[in-house]
Design an enzyme around this catalytic site. Structure first.
Site, short mmCIF file in Angstrom:
data_model
loop_
_atom_site.label_atom_id
_atom_site.label_comp_id
_atom_site.label_asym_id
_atom_site.label_seq_id
_atom_site.Cartn_x
_atom_site.Cartn_y
_atom_site.Cartn_z
N SER A 164 129.33 62.22 -43.12
CA SER A 164 129.12 61.04 -43.81
C SER A 164 130.11 60.20 -43.89
O SER A 164 131.38 60.54 -43.99
CB SER A 164 128.43 61.39 -45.02
OG SER A 164 128.36 60.39 -45.99
N TYR A 179 127.25 53.80 -42.97
CA TYR A 179 126.72 52.96 -43.96
C TYR A 179 127.23 51.65 -43.75
O TYR A 179 128.43 51.18 -43.40
CB TYR A 179 126.98 53.26 -45.45
CG TYR A 179 126.32 54.53 -45.92
CD1 TYR A 179 125.19 54.55 -46.06
CD2 TYR A 179 127.15 55.73 -46.38
CE1 TYR A 179 124.15 55.64 -46.49
CE2 TYR A 179 126.24 56.71 -46.99
CZ TYR A 179 124.86 56.56 -46.98
OH TYR A 179 124.10 57.84 -47.43
N THR A 204 122.58 54.74 -41.33
CA THR A 204 121.62 54.96 -42.22
C THR A 204 121.15 53.52 -42.59
O THR A 204 121.76 52.85 -42.97
CB THR A 204 122.06 55.75 -43.35
OG1 THR A 204 122.57 56.98 -42.95
CG2 THR A 204 121.41 55.78 -44.76
N LYS A 222 118.61 56.37 -39.06
CA LYS A 222 118.09 57.33 -40.03
C LYS A 222 117.61 56.33 -41.24
O LYS A 222 117.94 55.49 -41.60
CB LYS A 222 119.31 57.97 -40.71
CG LYS A 222 118.85 59.35 -41.69
CD LYS A 222 120.02 59.85 -41.75
CE LYS A 222 119.78 61.14 -42.83
NZ LYS A 222 119.39 60.61 -44.09
N HIS A 251 115.67 59.94 -47.39
CA HIS A 251 116.81 60.22 -48.00
C HIS A 251 116.58 61.26 -48.86
O HIS A 251 117.52 61.29 -50.00
CB HIS A 251 117.34 58.90 -48.63
CG HIS A 251 118.88 58.95 -48.66
ND1 HIS A 251 119.41 57.99 -47.92
CD2 HIS A 251 119.76 59.46 -49.20
CE1 HIS A 251 120.67 57.99 -47.75
NE2 HIS A 251 120.99 58.79 -48.77
#
Length: 381
Positions: free
Chosen positions: A107, A130, A156, A251, A275
């Site tokens: 992440s 992100y 994402t 995602k 999520h």
């Protein structure tokens, strides 16, 4: 050593061993947590069709995800603050995943940096991105992923605005932990975690030295409120695809119309996900959304599933409804918090064995043989 038979055993052990603020961060949804619960409840409502007197010898759970050979159709999902479940947790998770033969996804909001993961792995891993307001930072993260030879970028899309998670607010979630009286008393009951934490990384590794004030982040909510970008749109996806140039996974797809648009971007896979119920409470479960999305996009793009997987049977159910792969997030965090690297290996072994046995009892020998014919009742769709 406690006997571990299932992911639930790992969850209960993690709850004992991980400080409350970090355990609750992993084990919570937004607002009333109705979507969080629905992810698991709707999976449980799907009933499998038991078959007998079928030759199920020589079974295999092996398949491919994005052309990559995998031991089973499961990848470790990107999870934030993983290194707060167990010191240097992302590194341990990546090592366990590589040894087992499944993909690991790091992440953006990890404790260990992308370079940390690169230093302990020998095969390419995936990186989750992100989109921040600072597009220069986004571009730099893409370049770092390239330098670390990541084989896929997971973008994402469902975190333009942070969903409110009541447990985090009540616990005063900070990184490192805020030393309130309640937190001090809680940490006193978890000395092993505290000792490990002394030698581990303690802040957002991907931000230190790369983002203004990245060395002294005070709270997760302050960072996300200032940096997650509500202007994110499909034009940004095209820009990121151009910057990246490699395999791209989108995602956070939960709607058929969004799935059709995503399939038209030239991305290589989409992940049906809400999520983990941490964003729009009241949204449908991921498994409820999966069949319609599979039907809408056909074979134009790989469709994967994320949301509520706690067993190999859950993997089997998602595959039966059309997923080509799955991701596990909370099960990974429970396993890591319970036993570190050994816990992650144990979790993957449990899921694979459950998948294998359940395939046998539904008369299925290979992943390619799985289909809707193995479901006898499905209340989720």
């Amino acid at each position: 050593m406690p006997i571990i038979t299932c992911v639930e055993d790992l969850r209960l052990l993690a709850k004992k061993r991980v400080p409350k603020a970090f355990y609750d961060y992993a084990d919570s949804g937004s607002y009333s947590e109705s979507t969080y619960r629905a992810n698991s409840d709707d999976l449980a409502a799907i009933k499998l069709r038991q078959r007998v007197a079928i030759d199920v010898d020589h079974r295999s759970t092996r398949t491919t995800m994005l052309g990559q050979d995998v031991a089973m159709p499961v990848a470790i999902a990107p999870t934030g603050l993983t290194g707060m479940q167990w010191a240097n947790g992302e590194m341990l998770g990546a090592i366990a995943a590589e040894k087992f033969g499944v993909p690991f996804t790091l992440s953006t909001m990890s404790i260990c940096s992308i370079e940390d993961i690169d230093s302990v792995t020998t095969k390419p891993f995936w990186f989750q991105l992100y989109v921040m307001r600072d597009r220069g930072f986004v571009k730099s993260m893409i370049e770092r992923a390239k330098a670390s030879k990541c084989s896929a970028l997971v973008l994402t899309l469902d975190l333009q605005i942070l969903g409110q998670r009541h447990k985090d607010l009540r616990n005063g979630m900070t990184v490192p932990p805020r030393l309130t009286l309640a937190n001090i008393l809680d940490l006193a009951t978890k000395p092993a975690w505290a000792l490990r934490a002394l030698g581990g990384r303690k802040t957002f590794g991907n931000l230190v030295g790369h983002v203004k004030n990245g060395d002294d982040i005070s709270t997760l909510s302050q960072w996300t409120a200032s940096q997650f970008d509500p202007t994110l749109c499909w034009d940004d996806v095209a820009w990121i695809k151009q910057q990246w140039g490699g395999k791209l996974i989108l995602k956070g797809i939960l709607d058929v119309e969004d799935a059709k648009i995503a399939a038209g971007t030239g991305a290589d896979a989409i992940i049906v996900s809400n999520h983990g119920g941490r964003q729009l409470d009241g949204a449908i479960s991921s498994i409820h959304a999966l069949p319609g999305i599979v039907d809408a996009v056909g074979d134009s793009i790989e469709v994967w599933f994320d949301g509520g997987i706690r067993s190999g049977q859950d993997v089997l159910k998602a595959m039966a409804l059309g997923a080509k792969g799955t991701m596990v997030g909370r099960a990974f965090l429970y396993a890591l918090g319970a036993m570190g690297e050994a816990g992650v290996t144990k979790m993957l072994d449990i899921v694979q064995k459950e998948l294998d046995v359940s395939m046998a009892l539904t008369g299925t020998k290979t992943i390619a043989d799985i289909g809707r014919h193995i479901i006898t009742r499905d209340r989720a769709i």
